[in-house]
Scaffold this motif. Sequence first.
Motif, PDB file in Angstrom:
ATOM      1  N   GLU A  46       0.829  -1.208   0.000  1.00  0.00           N
ATOM      2  CA  GLU A  46       0.000   0.000   0.000  1.00  0.00           C
ATOM      3  C   GLU A  46       0.868   1.264   0.000  1.00  0.00           C
ATOM      4  O   GLU A  46       0.581   2.228  -0.713  1.00  0.00           O
ATOM      5  CB  GLU A  46      -0.810   0.003   1.291  1.00  0.00           C
ATOM      6  N   LEU A  47       1.936   1.237   0.788  1.00  0.00           N
ATOM      7  CA  LEU A  47       2.834   2.399   0.857  1.00  0.00           C
ATOM      8  C   LEU A  47       3.453   2.683  -0.513  1.00  0.00           C
ATOM      9  O   LEU A  47       3.626   3.842  -0.896  1.00  0.00           O
ATOM     10  CB  LEU A  47       3.954   2.155   1.881  1.00  0.00           C
ATOM     11  N   ARG A  48       3.807   1.615  -1.233  1.00  0.00           N
ATOM     12  CA  ARG A  48       4.349   1.783  -2.586  1.00  0.00           C
ATOM     13  C   ARG A  48       3.298   2.399  -3.497  1.00  0.00           C
ATOM     14  O   ARG A  48       3.550   3.376  -4.200  1.00  0.00           O
ATOM     15  CB  ARG A  48       4.710   0.410  -3.179  1.00  0.00           C
ATOM     16  N   GLN A  49       2.101   1.782  -3.481  1.00  0.00           N
ATOM     17  CA  GLN A  49       1.088   2.157  -4.469  1.00  0.00           C
ATOM     18  C   GLN A  49       0.480   3.526  -4.198  1.00  0.00           C
ATOM     19  O   GLN A  49       0.267   4.309  -5.112  1.00  0.00           O
ATOM     20  CB  GLN A  49       0.007   1.069  -4.519  1.00  0.00           C
ATOM     21  N   ARG A  50       0.235   3.825  -2.920  1.00  0.00           N
ATOM     22  CA  ARG A  50      -0.469   5.092  -2.629  1.00  0.00           C
ATOM     23  C   ARG A  50       0.492   6.248  -2.366  1.00  0.00           C
ATOM     24  O   ARG A  50       0.165   7.393  -2.610  1.00  0.00           O
ATOM     25  CB  ARG A  50      -1.347   4.921  -1.390  1.00  0.00           C
ATOM     26  N   SER A  51       1.686   5.932  -1.809  1.00  0.00           N
ATOM     27  CA  SER A  51       2.559   7.039  -1.404  1.00  0.00           C
ATOM     28  C   SER A  51       3.906   7.032  -2.106  1.00  0.00           C
ATOM     29  O   SER A  51       4.725   7.922  -1.862  1.00  0.00           O
ATOM     30  CB  SER A  51       2.792   6.989   0.108  1.00  0.00           C
ATOM     31  N   GLY A  52       4.170   6.019  -2.938  1.00  0.00           N
ATOM     32  CA  GLY A  52       5.456   5.980  -3.653  1.00  0.00           C
ATOM     33  C   GLY A  52       6.640   5.731  -2.724  1.00  0.00           C
ATOM     34  O   GLY A  52       7.765   6.120  -3.038  1.00  0.00           O
ATOM     35  N   ILE A  53       6.395   5.090  -1.585  1.00  0.00           N
ATOM     36  CA  ILE A  53       7.496   4.784  -0.655  1.00  0.00           C
ATOM     37  C   ILE A  53       7.863   3.315  -0.842  1.00  0.00           C
ATOM     38  O   ILE A  53       7.041   2.428  -0.621  1.00  0.00           O
ATOM     39  CB  ILE A  53       7.077   5.067   0.801  1.00  0.00           C
TER      40      ILE A  53
END
Length: 391
Positions: free
Chosen positions: A352-359
């Motif tokens: 989720e962090l990758r997909q929504r926040s680019g982290i």
Amino acid sequence: MFETLTREADDPLLALTPLFKADPNPAKVDLGVGVYRDDLGRTPVFRAVKRAEALLLETQETKAYVGPEGDLAFIEAFWNFVAGEGRDAAGVQTVGGTGALRLAAELLRRSGSSRIFLGTPTWSNHSAIFQAAGLSVVTYPLFDVASQNLLAGEMMSTLADRAQPGDAVLLHASCHNPTGAVMDDATWAAVTEMILRKGLVPLLDSAYQGFGTGIESDAAPLRRLLDQVPETIVAASASKSFGLYRERTGAVYATSPSPATRDKLKSHLVTVGRGSYSMPPDHGAAVVRTILTDPELREDWRTELDEARQRITAMRAILAEGLSPLSPALAAIATQQGMFSLLPLDERRIIELRQRSGIYMPLSGRINIAGLNSGQAPGVIAALRAHAARG
Ligand SMILES: Cc1ncc(COP(=O)(O)O)c(C=O)c1O
């Protein structure tokens, strides 16, 4: 015949980079890959490396083979950097720290050792390297992610109950990858005592010297152990401490009080290297040798390494303060050492962090603190808090 092969899985850590590159999010942050980055997100070539390379370009007269053990002056200078002055060892230049670990594992097997004890989590390549050399890997839990505690008791009880004379024990010399957890002096003393009592062989993996609290202080536990345990192996990498990642520079050293045994140890290390890649490459070792033997270059390199460490320490303080409201245990990020810490996040949240926040971080939750700069830190902290609040 080749059609019978089944495909090997990609290394999940290396697979993260193309995902990061393909993400169009302008605010994306790469906390995955294990290289130092400065506050502008670059992995710069050290000034001293550039100057050493210029010197080498001017003065190098031949590209003839360096010899099977590598650059002798590098092997000595790098050993003094790791182990301090005045300790004897059989040393051979290797293809990075990974090559050092592989030669160490082959040496262990040739000496009659068949098992290595590995605290987990650990660097994701450790098991593969030791198994490829024919050692069995015995793992035990060494870190609790939720409490951020090092499980020294688990280590001691596993070694007490299961280790047999001649077994090897892998120890991170400093800056534990992936947890950043610091092994205190009492635990180093206890494990040293256990190694002596049970006749175990310590394999010290030194890949981040200078990134913890300082070049000398990071090496202090390793040096104390060398003073007390007669037979040891040290696998040392110059990749991080000299920023020479792609030059594949490292060395393996084996210690014994007997000069005749050291001679035998060296002959085995050379034989394994010769049968694998014949001779190590020259360039990285020549650079490290040039820096370590030139007082001015050495001082400049040390200054730049000190600055890198101070930047990581500053990022650690900011992250610890920002994340401790999520869990008081995360205050430990401030006192952990080296490039990495391990966040208590499940895979769903990491994706989720990758997909929504680019982290971007691997599914283990390991973050490269040096991947973060002061501009990005508030956004990363806010995103981690927001995702946690969402539940
Ligand atoms: C703990 C540890 N040991 C050894 C290595 C190997 O380093 P090198 O790139 O020099 O092979 C690494 C690299 O990430 C590491 O993290």
